[in-house]
Design an enzyme around this catalytic site. Structure first.
Site, short mmCIF file in Angstrom:
data_model
loop_
_atom_site.label_atom_id
_atom_site.label_comp_id
_atom_site.label_asym_id
_atom_site.label_seq_id
_atom_site.Cartn_x
_atom_site.Cartn_y
_atom_site.Cartn_z
N GLU A 166 45.01 -15.65 28.51
CA GLU A 166 44.44 -14.30 28.61
C GLU A 166 42.99 -14.34 29.05
O GLU A 166 42.51 -13.43 29.70
CB GLU A 166 44.54 -13.56 27.26
CG GLU A 166 45.93 -13.06 26.93
CD GLU A 166 46.68 -14.04 26.06
OE1 GLU A 166 46.13 -15.12 25.82
OE2 GLU A 166 47.80 -13.73 25.66
N PHE A 180 52.16 -8.87 11.63
CA PHE A 180 52.24 -10.04 12.50
C PHE A 180 51.53 -9.76 13.82
O PHE A 180 51.76 -8.75 14.47
CB PHE A 180 53.72 -10.36 12.75
CG PHE A 180 53.92 -11.50 13.71
CD1 PHE A 180 54.56 -11.30 14.92
CD2 PHE A 180 53.47 -12.77 13.40
CE1 PHE A 180 54.75 -12.33 15.81
CE2 PHE A 180 53.64 -13.82 14.29
CZ PHE A 180 54.28 -13.60 15.48
N GLN A 181 50.67 -10.64 14.22
CA GLN A 181 49.92 -10.50 15.48
C GLN A 181 49.16 -9.18 15.54
O GLN A 181 49.09 -8.54 16.58
CB GLN A 181 50.86 -10.61 16.69
CG GLN A 181 51.34 -12.02 16.88
CD GLN A 181 51.91 -12.27 18.26
OE1 GLN A 181 52.44 -11.37 18.90
NE2 GLN A 181 51.77 -13.51 18.71
N LYS A 192 52.97 -0.19 19.75
CA LYS A 192 54.27 -0.42 20.38
C LYS A 192 55.20 0.79 20.24
O LYS A 192 55.95 1.11 21.17
CB LYS A 192 54.94 -1.65 19.77
CG LYS A 192 56.23 -1.98 20.45
CD LYS A 192 56.61 -3.44 20.31
CE LYS A 192 57.81 -3.71 21.20
NZ LYS A 192 58.37 -5.01 21.03
N MET A 202 23.58 -28.97 32.79
CA MET A 202 22.39 -28.17 32.48
C MET A 202 21.82 -28.58 31.13
O MET A 202 20.60 -28.67 30.96
CB MET A 202 22.77 -26.68 32.47
CG MET A 202 21.62 -25.75 32.32
SD MET A 202 20.35 -25.94 33.56
CE MET A 202 20.82 -24.73 34.75
#
Lengths: 244, 677
Positions: free
Chosen positions: B153, B215-216, B265, B577
């Site tokens: 993602e 969940f999630q 959902k 760097m």
């Protein structure tokens, strides 16, 4: 921030700028405040965190600070939607401003809430805070009331430990402050008082000796005075002398 | 009447769909439900309203940019009308052909996808999951939206960013709830700091399970509150058309930024008939959008320019859509230009008035010019600490003119003498018009001569006689071989600074890099997003070995989608760097900056060639200077993705360098890791 070029800075840059024009090398021992950190690290500037929030008179951040650091009263109109308060206070937290008091409630029109808050800071820093708050989508209007005449009130519920012996004295104090008794028991009295900041602070200070059990303050609510009368000025000595 | 000229702050160089949004936003203000018009209207300031006959006066969304030139002098008040023949006109409204009949109930996810189609979205970067499955099913039913499946993602949100940066359109990414949404956080913060228009859509657990640690489930709206311009949690299916329209409008107007939309959902699965004509509810925001600039303000700026002897234009990411106007302004005035990291390409680097980048790793002559200037014209910049160093000594001799679309930026770091909160494009159009109509001419040749002397005295350079490949040379060679005609993306670190210094950018939206946040791993996904936005244009990701490894999974994406992304890794086996700072300020003490194999320091580790082979991406490694040109040419000629591993030494330092909090006098112009400091 002073952007005009001062004679000192001119001279300094011309002195060390000359190496650039001549082609010489700079002296390697430059003194940097950061001493080579990724971010410049300044000596501890904890202005914002210095003032205690929980004192009854808010740590005395009123008009007299020489640095211009004082409590600013902000009034803002926001959309009445879930999470809006979190968004606004999130801006305060994100930008490092302290909140001394916060009062939220419905405003004139349905669907709009008014948030009144007191924030310590200098005029400059509060102006910057206001521009950041205006970036929140749900905010409709923001106003800094500090420098214009405004009416402010606060409701205080204060519970004092009081046996029957001290009850009379406490009720006398309450009568002087025009505070109402809302609860009474054999060991405590709960008083309700409405007034401005100084009155609330004075009441709390006076009742300190009896033993304060709990205090609940709503936080300052304020509206602009349409009459333009500045009550702070009314209380000063000069005006009194004028009329004598 | 003060028109909130929404269009003014939208990207004009952008495509169809943003103009669609603009008009859609307009119709709310001026009319209730009638069809919006999208023709430019012409209005004369001299009092008589000369309107085109087709529109009734009330139902109006005006772009308001036309009048006879003489009216400028008769108009004493506002200067709102100006002939701009090149202004892109919004196209007439097309009636959108929906897949569904008007009275057919459909799922929330289908309504969402149709809302995206109505906004003109053609490419999304979506990764499926439990809570966003419905959206993916709906996407398969859409014929106009293409999904590019990135493998993480974070890769998808950087790809949406690369898409938005390269095309000016709003980038769209879709992720699932919980871990999918939290993986978007870095990209959202990056888009917020660099003001990139982006809409992120995340699935969420069903409404009755929100707040139960399901969940999630993550409260992504709370998590991203301070790193998005605005975010929404859709709790009512009726709101979907309006909120998506608002999200796209907010993302692209004013100061652009990321907007997150969280859809539970069960809302996605609910059936309903959408109402596409709901007006947006953004009253406060619309009122606060900057108004078109006033004649008097522009005249004041022009007066300052006439009175100055050493002016400098300091421009940045805010000028991305006004490159043409800026070039015209510089042609008319001859003022030298220096750009920030975000503004590279806004003014062509090959022009002799361009002083290239300024700031911590900017050129000596750019920093010199700002230090010695007596007028600093700050267009679309925010006086970031990497540019200014010590604020008190930055441009201390100059009067500062600050034009920015975000009023909160004006006066935030440095108090300007003259400020204008407006979109830079109409402001520059106005100034150019004033200069032309009054036939003003300026002569800053003495100042340019002084700066040219500094250019010759302190050019950017690197050791040229060695037999190893200098990373700066690799980038210079890449510029030569591509002839400057490539979109460059980078990770973060030394390679990013060298890519900014040594590749000359002549067009805006050619340089894509994470400026404000400095997110490593930005290079490869952004390159793939840019390739999706610009098919046919070569895209080169100049990456470091540390940054590349962070989002290396996108090699799979570029192979599967056959995107012509060329990856040039400047591999020094170290975190360059940080190594540079360790050398300069921490006496070379290596603290976890070696990225190679400590047990086998002679070999190159990790073997990027084997990793590329695993994803079927052709690759090569080049170690000798003599092979470099051929290798780069082969990289560019090979169709499809390609990886080139260029081995460079880690002792090179990015120069010049002004240590943080330093002023121009603290500038360091030489040295490298071979010395002890």
């Amino acid at each position: 921030m002073n952007v005009t070029s001062t004679p000192e800075s001119d001279e300094e840059t011309s002195r060390s700028g000359s190496w650039l024009v001549d082609g010489g090398l700079p002296s390697p021992s430059y003194e940097l405040p950061s001493k080579g950190d990724v971010y410049p690290v300044e000596p501890n500037e904890d202005e914002v965190w210095r003032f205690p929030v929980l004192d009854p008179d808010w740590g005395q951040v009123e008009d007299d600070e020489p640095s211009g650091f004082r409590s600013h009263t902000l009034s803002m109109l926001v959309n009445d939607a879930p999470g809006v308060l979190n968004r606004v206070t999130g801006v305060f937290a994100r930008r490092g401003y302290n909140i001394q008091s916060l009062a939220v409630g419905p405003a004139e029109k349905p669907g709009i809430s008014r948030i009144t808050t007191v924030v310590p800071g200098t005029d400059e820093s509060i102006k910057k805070l206001l521009t950041q708050i205006l970036k929140v989508i749900d905010v409709l209007k923001v106003q800094d009331l500090t420098h214009i005449p405004f009416a402010e009130r606060e409701l205080v519920l204060i519970k004092i430990a009081a046996s029957s012996k001290e009850r009379r004295d406490i009720l006398d104090v309450a009568a002087i402050f025009r505070a109402k008794t809302v609860d009474l028991s054999d060991h405590s009295i709960t008083l309700e008082m409405t007034g401005d900041l100084e009155k609330a602070a004075a009441l709390q200070r006076l009742l300190q000796q009896y033993g304060i059990v709990e205090v609940a303050r709503t936080g300052r609510v304020a509206l602009v005075r349409e009459s333009g009368v500045n009550t702070k000025y009314l209380g000063t000595q000069e005006l009194v002398n004028k009329f004598i | 009447m003060a028109l909130p000229t929404l269009h003014a702050s939208c990207n004009h160089g952008a495509s169809l769909h943003t103009k669609h949004i603009v008009s859609g936003g307009h119709d709310r203000i001026y009319l209730l439900e009638s069809s919006f018009l999208a023709r430019q209207s012409f209005r004369c300031t001299s009092g008589t309203q000369r309107l085109s006959a087709e529109k009734p006066r009330k139902s109006f969304s005006r772009i308001a940019w036309a009048a006879a030139e003489t009216d400028i002098f008769t108009a004493t008040a506002d200067f709102q009308e100006l002939e701009i023949p090149s202004f892109p006109r919004p196209t007439p409204p097309q009636s959108f052909k929906s897949r569904f009949a008007d009275d057919q109930p459909r799922k929330g996810s289908d309504i969402l996808v149709e809302a995206l189609e109505r906004e003109g979205v053609t490419d999304v970067f979506a990764y499926p999951g439990g809570a966003s499955m419905e959206i993916h099913q709906a996407l398969t039913r859409s014929s106009s939206i293409r999904n590019v499946l990135c493998r993480h993602e974070q890769g998808e949100v950087f790809a949406a960013e690369g898409y938005a940066r390269a095309s000016g359109k709003v980038g769209v990414c879709i992720a699932t709830s919980g871990p999918g949404a939290t993986n978007l956080v870095t990209g959202l913060a990056d888009a917020m700091l660099d003001s990139i228009p982006m809409v992120a859509i995340t699935g969420q657990v069903p409404r009755r399970m929100i707040g139960t640690d399901a969940f999630q489930e993550t409260p992504i709206v709370e998590v991203t509150r301070s790193i998005t311009k605005h975010n929404y949690l859709i709790l009512n299916i009726e709101d979907i058309p309006r909120l998506i329209r608002e999200a796209f409008y907010l993302a692209s107007s004013g100061r652009p930024g990321p907007v997150l939309v969280d859809i539970p959902k069960d809302v996605q699965q609910q059936m309903s008939i959408p109402d596409w004509n709901q007006p947006m509810k953004l009253q406060g925001y619309l009122e606060r959008l900057p108004k078109p600039p006033q004649l008097s303000q522009l005249e004041q700026i022009l007066r300052l320019i006439s009175n100055s002897r050493r002016p400098v234009v300091y421009c940045g990411g805010g000028c991305m859509n006004s490159s043409k106007e800026l070039r015209e302004f510089i042609d008319l005035t001859g003022i030298p230009v220096t750009t920030t990291l975000m503004g590279l390409g806004v003014f062509p680097s090959s022009d002799e008035r361009c002083l290239h980048m300024l700031g911590m790793h900017g050129t000596v002559y750019a920093n010199y010019s700002v230090d010695k200037a007596d007028l600093l014209l700050a267009f679309g910049v925010r006086f970031d600490d990497r540019v200014t160093g010590k604020l008190e000594t930055f441009a201390s001799r100059a009067s500062i003119v600050h034009i920015d679309v975000d009023s909160a930026e004006i006066g935030k770091n440095k108090q300007p003498h003259v400020s204008l909160c407006a979109d830079i494009q109409p402001a520059l159009v106005g100034i150019n018009h004033l200069i032309k109509s009054r036939n003003l001419s300026f002569d800053f040749s003495a100042w340019m001569k002084e700066l040219n002397e500094q250019k010759l005295k302190w050019p950017l350079n690197y050791p040229k006689d060695e037999d190893f490949i200098c990373p700066q040379q690799a980038i210079e060679l890449l510029h030569e071989v591509t002839q400057g005609n490539a979109i460059i993306t980078t990770g973060v670190g030394q390679h990013q600074m060298w890519a900014a210094q040594w590749f000359k950018y002549d067009k805006p939206r050619q340089w894509l890099s994470s400026g404000g946040l400095g997110a490593m791993g930005f290079g490869l996904p952004a390159a793939l997003g840019a390739a999706v936005a610009n098919p046919g244009v070569p895209v080169v990701d100049i990456d470091g070995d540390g940054s590349f490894l962070m989002n290396i999974q996108e090699l799979a994406t570029i192979y599967v989608e056959q995107l012509p992304v060329k990856i040039m890794i400047l591999n020094n086996q170290h975190l360059g760097m940080v190594v540079q700072w360790e050398d300069r300020f921490y006496k070379g003490n290596r603290a976890h900056t070696y990225l190679g194999d400590p047990r086998n320091e002679e070999t190159i580790f990790p073997d990027f060639l084997k990793m590329a082979e695993g994803c079927k991406v052709p690759s090569a490694r080049v170690v000798k200077k003599s092979d470099l040109r051929k290798a780069i040419e082969l990289m560019l000629e090979t169709p499809g993705p390609y990886l080139l591993d260029v081995i460079v030494p880690h002792q090179e330092h990015v120069l010049p360098m002004i240590p943080s909090g330093g002023s121009f006098n603290d500038i360091i112009t030489e040295g490298d890791g071979r010395r002890i400091y």
